[in-house]
Scaffold this active site. Structure first.
Site, PDB file in Angstrom:
ATOM      1  N   HIS A 189       0.838  -1.200   0.000  1.00  0.00           N
ATOM      2  CA  HIS A 189       0.000   0.000   0.000  1.00  0.00           C
ATOM      3  C   HIS A 189       0.865   1.238   0.000  1.00  0.00           C
ATOM      4  O   HIS A 189       2.038   1.214   0.386  1.00  0.00           O
ATOM      5  CB  HIS A 189      -0.947   0.018   1.204  1.00  0.00           C
ATOM      6  CG  HIS A 189      -0.264   0.279   2.519  1.00  0.00           C
ATOM      7  ND1 HIS A 189      -0.085   1.547   3.021  1.00  0.00           N
ATOM      8  CD2 HIS A 189       0.295  -0.562   3.428  1.00  0.00           C
ATOM      9  CE1 HIS A 189       0.541   1.477   4.185  1.00  0.00           C
ATOM     10  NE2 HIS A 189       0.786   0.211   4.451  1.00  0.00           N
ATOM     11  N   CYS A 190       0.266   2.361  -0.477  1.00  0.00           N
ATOM     12  CA  CYS A 190       0.902   3.671  -0.375  1.00  0.00           C
ATOM     13  C   CYS A 190       0.038   4.517   0.545  1.00  0.00           C
ATOM     14  O   CYS A 190      -0.613   3.979   1.441  1.00  0.00           O
ATOM     15  CB  CYS A 190       1.093   4.303  -1.749  1.00  0.00           C
ATOM     16  SG  CYS A 190      -0.427   4.480  -2.702  1.00  0.00           S
ATOM     17  N   ALA A 191       0.019   5.825   0.345  1.00  0.00           N
ATOM     18  CA  ALA A 191      -0.681   6.701   1.280  1.00  0.00           C
ATOM     19  C   ALA A 191      -2.189   6.498   1.267  1.00  0.00           C
ATOM     20  O   ALA A 191      -2.852   6.643   2.297  1.00  0.00           O
ATOM     21  CB  ALA A 191      -0.349   8.163   0.966  1.00  0.00           C
TER      22      ALA A 191
END
Length: 620
Positions: A189-191
């Site tokens: 995942h990212c932000a």
């Protein structure tokens, strides 16, 4: 031996298939299989012996767990969450024991119908994957004594989850629509997004996935699938790992797409975990500018400590990327951290500061300052992943404890210091030279192009891969950025304007509430995905208004040469990033002007272009 169980009537009235419920969450079985009843009296009964797992704060739904492990959701009416508990009266509390036929809720059926709500009561089996058969009764009407469902557990349950089902509906729905746990090769995942690599992309039900409550949108990009969640993505990711343990998969990930896409995919995976910390550090730097203007002594211990905190992530970036790169390339993290420490060792940095030549067993070593660098450590850890496999294959098992790390260090020392380190450094310098060349000949064109295409950068996820490279290069060479973060003035504040315009113009109550929440998020924190995917893309024409606002921002920034002096997403709370450390206010005032222009232009464009909000009629 498999267990059989019976689920009895939950009210008195007509029995209808779940597919006839006028809400896709139930009719398309996103939460699980089940049945529904149309009540002719305002009572709800327990369908089995068991315990109450939860009573929703808005009183419209109750989850129960039977003594044999069946987890069900009983949802009284459609969109009755908007009643905020009015006309609904649960008669049980969390952890209460219930028996089949016990009354667990009463409600004012006549008033619910009079106010225009659908009174149908769906019953959904939340742990549907645990059951191999779920048979619905042939009866057309029923009451508390009627057998609604005959269910039988699988011989080997897919997974035993001793958790509160209410909390994990989103996670179960995501995995189900992705084709199940076994179809997922890797998960990250990212932000704001889950990043997923799949074995078989054709097994994904994209239509259902996009309609799952909590999913703002899906993006096919850079060799994988991205699911836009928003600010709660960390929690969703952690919950999926608890429930399905996907990160334990040892299967090799098959890279897809063109070479540039694959490279961007790798960079995005490695850099994403560090980006929030880089932004936080930039915000601290921006605050220090304000504090010095208010009279803080730059020689004071408070300033020195805060300034050091702001620079830690940049100086020690090779160490942080060594960790994330080791996860991406599936190699030993300790060996990767050794390489990061090697690049930052005072003796190595000392040679770089003095200049001159170095050698390692007569092999030439380029004297380079690797602090704040990106590419040298990423290239080195990539090579390390192959060297480690060679060591595993050729070092005898009896000697691996000592000689495997020794072999890796001996091999990687010359490779890192003589090949991958200098190569990565020169590549970074080349990117800096290209950017400098662009600035010197047509900076206005570069700014306008990047600003105009900012929505596409966000939608494809390319901003994650490109942002650290460009920003760190710009700050290293220029001391500021006037291209990429400038573009996100338009991106971030255009989404605030879109949400604001939609909130004022729409008559749909659920869309109005969504737009208000999205506007606050975009304006205060610069998080745009909820608006971009939840409103702009879904309604289409506001997406066109987004481009218009971004182009207006790009034109003004190109003419006025607006700059950003600290790394953080443009938003109300991060306005100090526009303050010039030299004490002048011109750039800050210009930044406020372009923010105002972006908001006004996008708001007007959204209002004039209009939108069709009929798709929100069935969404609660």
């Amino acid at each position: 031996m498999s267990e059989k169980e019976q689920i009895h009537g939950i009210t008195q009235g007509e029995i209808v298939p779940l597919s006839e419920v006028k809400d896709p969450i139930f009719s398309e079985e996103m939460m699980g299989k089940g049945v529904a009843m149309k009540p002719n009296l305002g009572e709800v009964y327990a369908p089995f012996d068991g315990v109450v797992v939860s009573v929703f704060p808005t009183k419209h739904a109750i989850t129960l767990k039977s003594d044999l492990g069946c987890e069900v959701l009983i949802h009284v009416g459609i969109d009755t969450v908007n009643l905020n508990g009015e006309l609904l009266e649960p008669l049980v509390s969390e952890n209460d024991r219930v028996k089949t036929g016990d009354q667990i809720m009463r409600f004012d059926l006549a008033q619910i119908k009079e106010r225009g709500y659908d009174s149908v009561i769906p019953l959904v089996i939340l742990n549907t994957p645990d059951y191999k058969t779920i048979e619905v009764t042939d009866e057309e009407n029923g009451d508390r004594e009627t057998l609604l469902l005959d269910i039988e557990k699988a011989e080997i349950p897919i997974e035993k989850k001793e958790m509160n089902s209410k909390e994990y509906n989103l996670e179960h729905a995501i995995i189900r629509t992705l084709g199940g746990k076994d179809n997922i090769v890797s998960l990250g995942h990212c932000a704001t997004r889950l990043r997923i690599n799949l074995k078989d992309e054709s097994a994904v039900d994209e239509g259902k996935l996009e309609k799952v409550p909590g999913v703002l949108g899906i993006v096919k990009s850079m060799g994988g699938l991205q699911i836009v969640i928003g600010n709660t993505v960390n929690q969703v990711y952690d919950n999926i790992q608890k429930l399905y343990n996907i990160e334990s998969s040892t299967e090799e990930m098959k890279e897809k797409g063109s070479v540039p896409n694959r490279i961007l995919n790798v960079l995005s995976d490695i850099l994403s975990p560090a980006v929030p910390l880089i932004m936080a550090s930039g915000f601290i730097s921006a605050i220090l500018v304000i504090m010095t203007r208010l009279g803080m002594d730059q020689e004071s211990s408070t300033y020195v400590i805060l300034n050091g905190a702001a620079n830690v992530v940049f100086y020690f970036l090779p160490m942080m990327l060594a960790y994330t790169a080791s996860k991406r390339f599936k190699c030993n993290t300790i060996y990767a951290l050794f390489l990061g420490g090697l690049f930052l060792h005072p003796n190595i940095l000392g040679f770089a500061q003095k200049g001159g030549t170095m050698d390692l067993f007569y092999l030439p070593v380029t004297a380079v300052d690797y602090s704040s660098s990106l590419l040298p450590i990423i290239l080195s850890v990539w090579v390390l992943s192959y060297v480690e496999k060679l060591a595993d294959n050729y070092v005898p098992d009896a000697a691996k404890y000592v000689f495997k790390p020794f072999a890796i260090v001996v091999i990687m020392l010359p490779i890192a210091l003589c090949i991958t380190g200098p190569a990565g450094f020169l590549l970074g310098e080349g990117i800096g030279s290209i950017l400098t060349l662009i600035y010197s000949h047509a900076s206005w064109l570069a700014i306008l192009l990047v600003a105009s295409f900012a929505p596409l950068l966000v939608m494809t996820g390319m901003h994650i891969a490109l942002t650290p490279i460009i920003i760190l290069t710009n700050f290293e060479n220029l001391g500021y950025d006037n291209m990429l973060l400038i573009a996100f003035i338009g991106m971030n504040f255009s989404q605030f304007a879109v949400a604001l315009a939609v909130m004022f113009k729409t008559k749909k109550r659920n869309l109005k509430q969504l737009a208000a929440s999205c506007a606050i998020t975009a304006f205060l924190s610069g998080i745009t995905e909820p608006t971009l995917y939840g409103i702009s893309v879904k309604l289409k024409k506001p997406f066109y208004a987004t481009f218009i606002g971004c182009i207006a921002n790009g034109i003004f920034c190109a003419i006025a040469n607006v700059k950003v002096f600290s790394f953080a997403p443009p938003s109300f709370f991060t306005l100090p990033i526009f303050m010039n450390p030299d004490g002048s206010n011109t750039n800050f005032m210009l930044a406020l002007c372009t923010i105002g222009i972006t908001i006004i232009v996008t708001f007007v464009a959204t209002w004039v272009l209009g939108f069709d909000d009929s798709i929100f009629e069935t969404e609660g």
